[in-house]
Every structure is written in structure tokens, then in C-alpha cells.
Design a protein around this motif. Structure first.
Motif, PDB file in Angstrom:
ATOM      1  N   SER A  88      -5.172  -7.706  -4.519  1.00 40.35           N
ATOM      2  CA  SER A  88      -6.365  -8.392  -5.016  1.00 40.35           C
ATOM      3  C   SER A  88      -7.568  -7.621  -4.503  1.00 40.35           C
ATOM      4  CB  SER A  88      -6.410  -9.834  -4.517  1.00 40.35           C
ATOM      5  OG  SER A  88      -6.673  -9.857  -3.137  1.00 40.35           O
ATOM      6  N   ASP A  89      -8.743  -8.045  -4.870  1.00 36.24           N
ATOM      7  CA  ASP A  89      -9.934  -7.375  -4.356  1.00 36.24           C
ATOM      8  C   ASP A  89     -10.925  -8.392  -3.804  1.00 36.24           C
ATOM      9  OD1 ASP A  89     -11.372  -6.647  -7.634  1.00 36.24           O
ATOM     10  OD2 ASP A  89     -10.566  -8.469  -6.786  1.00 36.24           O
ATOM     11  N   ARG A  90     -10.402  -9.398  -3.126  1.00 37.45           N
ATOM     12  CA  ARG A  90     -11.273 -10.444  -2.582  1.00 37.45           C
ATOM     13  C   ARG A  90     -12.189  -9.985  -1.458  1.00 37.45           C
ATOM     14  NH1 ARG A  90      -7.197 -15.305  -1.851  1.00 37.45           N
ATOM     15  NH2 ARG A  90      -5.674 -13.679  -2.052  1.00 37.45           N
ATOM     16  N   PRO A  91     -11.679  -9.295  -0.416  1.00 37.29           N
ATOM     17  CA  PRO A  91     -12.591  -8.908   0.667  1.00 37.29           C
ATOM     18  C   PRO A  91     -13.584  -7.840   0.217  1.00 37.29           C
ATOM     19  CG  PRO A  91     -10.330  -8.913   1.425  1.00 37.29           C
ATOM     20  CD  PRO A  91     -10.300  -9.064  -0.069  1.00 37.29           C
ATOM     21  N   LYS A  92     -14.726  -7.817   0.883  1.00 38.78           N
ATOM     22  CA  LYS A  92     -15.758  -6.844   0.566  1.00 38.78           C
ATOM     23  C   LYS A  92     -15.325  -5.450   1.017  1.00 38.78           C
ATOM     24  CE  LYS A  92     -19.489 -10.149   0.994  1.00 38.78           C
ATOM     25  NZ  LYS A  92     -20.650 -10.565   1.772  1.00 38.78           N
ATOM     26  N   LEU A  93     -15.726  -4.438   0.256  1.00 46.36           N
ATOM     27  CA  LEU A  93     -15.307  -3.065   0.500  1.00 46.36           C
ATOM     28  C   LEU A  93     -15.740  -2.573   1.883  1.00 46.36           C
ATOM     29  CD1 LEU A  93     -13.912  -0.596  -0.730  1.00 46.36           C
ATOM     30  CD2 LEU A  93     -16.133   0.097  -1.590  1.00 46.36           C
ATOM     31  N   LEU A  94     -16.993  -2.797   2.265  1.00 45.85           N
ATOM     32  CA  LEU A  94     -17.486  -2.331   3.561  1.00 45.85           C
ATOM     33  C   LEU A  94     -16.730  -2.992   4.708  1.00 45.85           C
ATOM     34  CD1 LEU A  94     -19.523  -0.492   4.928  1.00 45.85           C
ATOM     35  CD2 LEU A  94     -21.140  -2.379   4.923  1.00 45.85           C
ATOM     36  N   SER A  95     -16.454  -4.272   4.556  1.00 42.32           N
ATOM     37  CA  SER A  95     -15.697  -5.002   5.573  1.00 42.32           C
ATOM     38  C   SER A  95     -14.275  -4.461   5.702  1.00 42.32           C
ATOM     39  CB  SER A  95     -15.676  -6.488   5.216  1.00 42.32           C
ATOM     40  OG  SER A  95     -14.923  -7.205   6.136  1.00 42.32           O
ATOM     41  N   VAL A  96     -13.644  -4.178   4.577  1.00 39.13           N
ATOM     42  CA  VAL A  96     -12.280  -3.621   4.587  1.00 39.13           C
ATOM     43  C   VAL A  96     -12.283  -2.234   5.226  1.00 39.13           C
ATOM     44  CG1 VAL A  96     -10.405  -2.782   3.116  1.00 39.13           C
ATOM     45  CG2 VAL A  96     -11.487  -4.966   2.627  1.00 39.13           C
ATOM     46  N   MET A  97     -13.295  -1.447   4.901  1.00 43.22           N
ATOM     47  CA  MET A  97     -13.373  -0.106   5.481  1.00 43.22           C
ATOM     48  C   MET A  97     -13.548  -0.164   6.996  1.00 43.22           C
ATOM     49  SD  MET A  97     -15.573   2.003   2.649  1.00 43.22           S
ATOM     50  CE  MET A  97     -15.418   3.575   3.480  1.00 43.22           C
ATOM     51  N   MET A  98     -14.357  -1.097   7.477  1.00 47.87           N
ATOM     52  CA  MET A  98     -14.561  -1.240   8.923  1.00 47.87           C
ATOM     53  C   MET A  98     -13.253  -1.665   9.598  1.00 47.87           C
ATOM     54  SD  MET A  98     -16.401  -0.954  11.542  1.00 47.87           S
ATOM     55  CE  MET A  98     -18.109  -0.930  11.170  1.00 47.87           C
ATOM     56  N   ASN A  99     -12.561  -2.635   9.009  1.00 53.85           N
ATOM     57  CA  ASN A  99     -11.294  -3.072   9.567  1.00 53.85           C
ATOM     58  C   ASN A  99     -10.276  -1.937   9.545  1.00 53.85           C
ATOM     59  OD1 ASN A  99      -9.281  -5.110  10.461  1.00 53.85           O
ATOM     60  ND2 ASN A  99      -8.391  -4.565   8.489  1.00 53.85           N
ATOM     61  N   SER A 100     -10.208  -1.214   8.451  1.00 55.40           N
ATOM     62  CA  SER A 100      -9.270  -0.110   8.344  1.00 55.40           C
ATOM     63  C   SER A 100      -9.560   0.966   9.379  1.00 55.40           C
ATOM     64  CB  SER A 100      -9.333   0.483   6.933  1.00 55.40           C
ATOM     65  OG  SER A 100      -8.438   1.554   6.824  1.00 55.40           O
ATOM     66  N   PHE A 101     -10.841   1.259   9.582  1.00 54.32           N
ATOM     67  CA  PHE A 101     -11.233   2.234  10.596  1.00 54.32           C
ATOM     68  C   PHE A 101     -10.736   1.805  11.973  1.00 54.32           C
ATOM     69  CE2 PHE A 101     -14.221   3.294  13.981  1.00 54.32           C
ATOM     70  CZ  PHE A 101     -14.115   4.682  13.982  1.00 54.32           C
ATOM     71  N   ILE A 102     -10.948   0.539  12.309  1.00 58.71           N
ATOM     72  CA  ILE A 102     -10.517   0.026  13.614  1.00 58.71           C
ATOM     73  C   ILE A 102      -8.998   0.096  13.736  1.00 58.71           C
ATOM     74  CG2 ILE A 102     -10.383  -2.051  15.049  1.00 58.71           C
ATOM     75  CD1 ILE A 102     -13.195  -2.760  13.906  1.00 58.71           C
ATOM     76  N   CYS A 103      -8.294  -0.314  12.683  1.00 59.67           N
ATOM     77  CA  CYS A 103      -6.825  -0.301  12.711  1.00 59.67           C
ATOM     78  C   CYS A 103      -6.289   1.114  12.893  1.00 59.67           C
ATOM     79  CB  CYS A 103      -6.259  -0.908  11.439  1.00 59.67           C
ATOM     80  SG  CYS A 103      -6.529  -2.669  11.292  1.00 59.67           S
ATOM     81  N   HIS A 104      -6.830   2.064  12.135  1.00 62.24           N
ATOM     82  CA  HIS A 104      -6.352   3.443  12.252  1.00 62.24           C
ATOM     83  C   HIS A 104      -6.750   4.066  13.585  1.00 62.24           C
ATOM     84  CE1 HIS A 104      -4.380   4.087   8.454  1.00 62.24           C
ATOM     85  NE2 HIS A 104      -5.390   3.500   7.828  1.00 62.24           N
ATOM     86  N   ALA A 105      -7.935   3.783  14.055  1.00 58.89           N
ATOM     87  CA  ALA A 105      -8.359   4.324  15.353  1.00 58.89           C
ATOM     88  C   ALA A 105      -7.446   3.809  16.467  1.00 58.89           C
ATOM     89  CB  ALA A 105      -9.805   3.951  15.630  1.00 58.89           C
TER      90      ALA A 105
END
Length: 146
Positions: A88-105
Motif C-alpha cells: 500500500s502507500d499509506r505512510p508518507k514518503l519522507l517518513s518512510v525514508m527516514m525510518n528506512s535510513f534508521i533501519c539500514h544504519a
């Protein structure tokens, strides 16, 4: 069986509280082990020597390393974005990118990417209202593609 009342009226059974405390203790322990390892590595070197060695690296190489690191992390956020577009595309893109950055880091620096990145994604996406099955699909997608 007694329960402990947390904020927002959520009750936590004693075993879950013990696990929560154990994971916190483990995190602090690993932090202090890392500090100890850094201390051992730098033993015999002064701060001035470390700074002098760091200043010997040309600024162009430092800038290139910084830009490559940033571009790597930006590209890694694509895994989460692709996974979300499949679900789905419910969460906002910037928010997802920030979470993804934290998860990968965290996954790259701590290791055990399935556990560290997966648990962080689970917490984030649960707060965003995704279902458990959707979160499992996102985490699995990110683990397989990474």
C-alpha cells in the motif's frame, strides 16, 4: 498473574517487562563494550595524534566518502519504498525514508540485519496502522532484496 500498567493503559505482563529490561541492559552492555574496545584500540595515542592523522586525509577523499555514504543510504531506502508500493502507500514518503535510513544504519552498524532492521520496521509500521501480515511482507521483501 500481576501486570504492570504502562502509559496509554497498556498492561505488560511480568515476563515481557523482564525481556524489556534485559534488552535495555544488553544494549547498554554492548555500548560499554564498544567504548572499551575503542579505548583499547586508541591506547597509547593522544587526541592530538588522532586529530593529526585525521587531518592527513585529503578533504576531497573525505567529501567523496561522505557523498558515497549518503547516496548509498538514499538508495537503500528504495527497498522500503518498493515494498510499500507492493503493499500500500499509506505512510508518507519522507517518513518512510527516514525510518528506512534508521533501519539500514542500525542493520549495517549493529549487524543481524533481520533482527535489528526487522524489529525497527515492525515498530514503525505498527504505529502507522499497517496489519501484521503487511509488515511481514515488507520486512521479508527488505531482507530478501538486501
Amino acid at each position: 498473574m500481576s501486570s504492570i500498567l504502562l502509559q496509554e493503559g497498556v498492561c505488560l505482563p511480568p515476563m515481557k517487562k523482564l525481556i524489556s529490561w534485559a534488552s535495555t541492559l544488553f544494549g547498554f552492555t554492548m555500548f560499554f563494550v564498544a567504548l572499551w574496545a575503542i579505548h583499547r584500540e586508541l591506547e597509547g595515542n593522544t587526541v592530538a595524534e588522532v586529530l593529526a592523522a585525521a587531518t592527513m586525509i585529503p578533504w576531497q577523499q573525505l567529501l567523496l566518502a561522505l557523498l558515497l555514504t549518503m547516496s548509498c543510504h538514499v538508495l537503500l531506502t528504495g527497498y522500503d519504498i518498493l515494498a510499500l508500493h507492493a503493499i500500500s502507500d499509506r505512510p508518507k514518503l519522507l517518513s518512510v525514508m527516514m525510518n528506512s535510513f534508521i533501519c539500514h544504519a542500525m542493520s549495517i552498524n549493529v549487524g543481524c540485519s533481520a533482527i535489528t532492521g526487522g524489529s525497527l520496521r515492525c515498530c514503525y509500521y505498527l504505529r502507522k496502522g499497517l496489519k501484521g501480515t503487511e509488515i511481514v511482507r515488507i520486512v521479508t521483501f527488505c531482507m530478501i532484496t538486501f
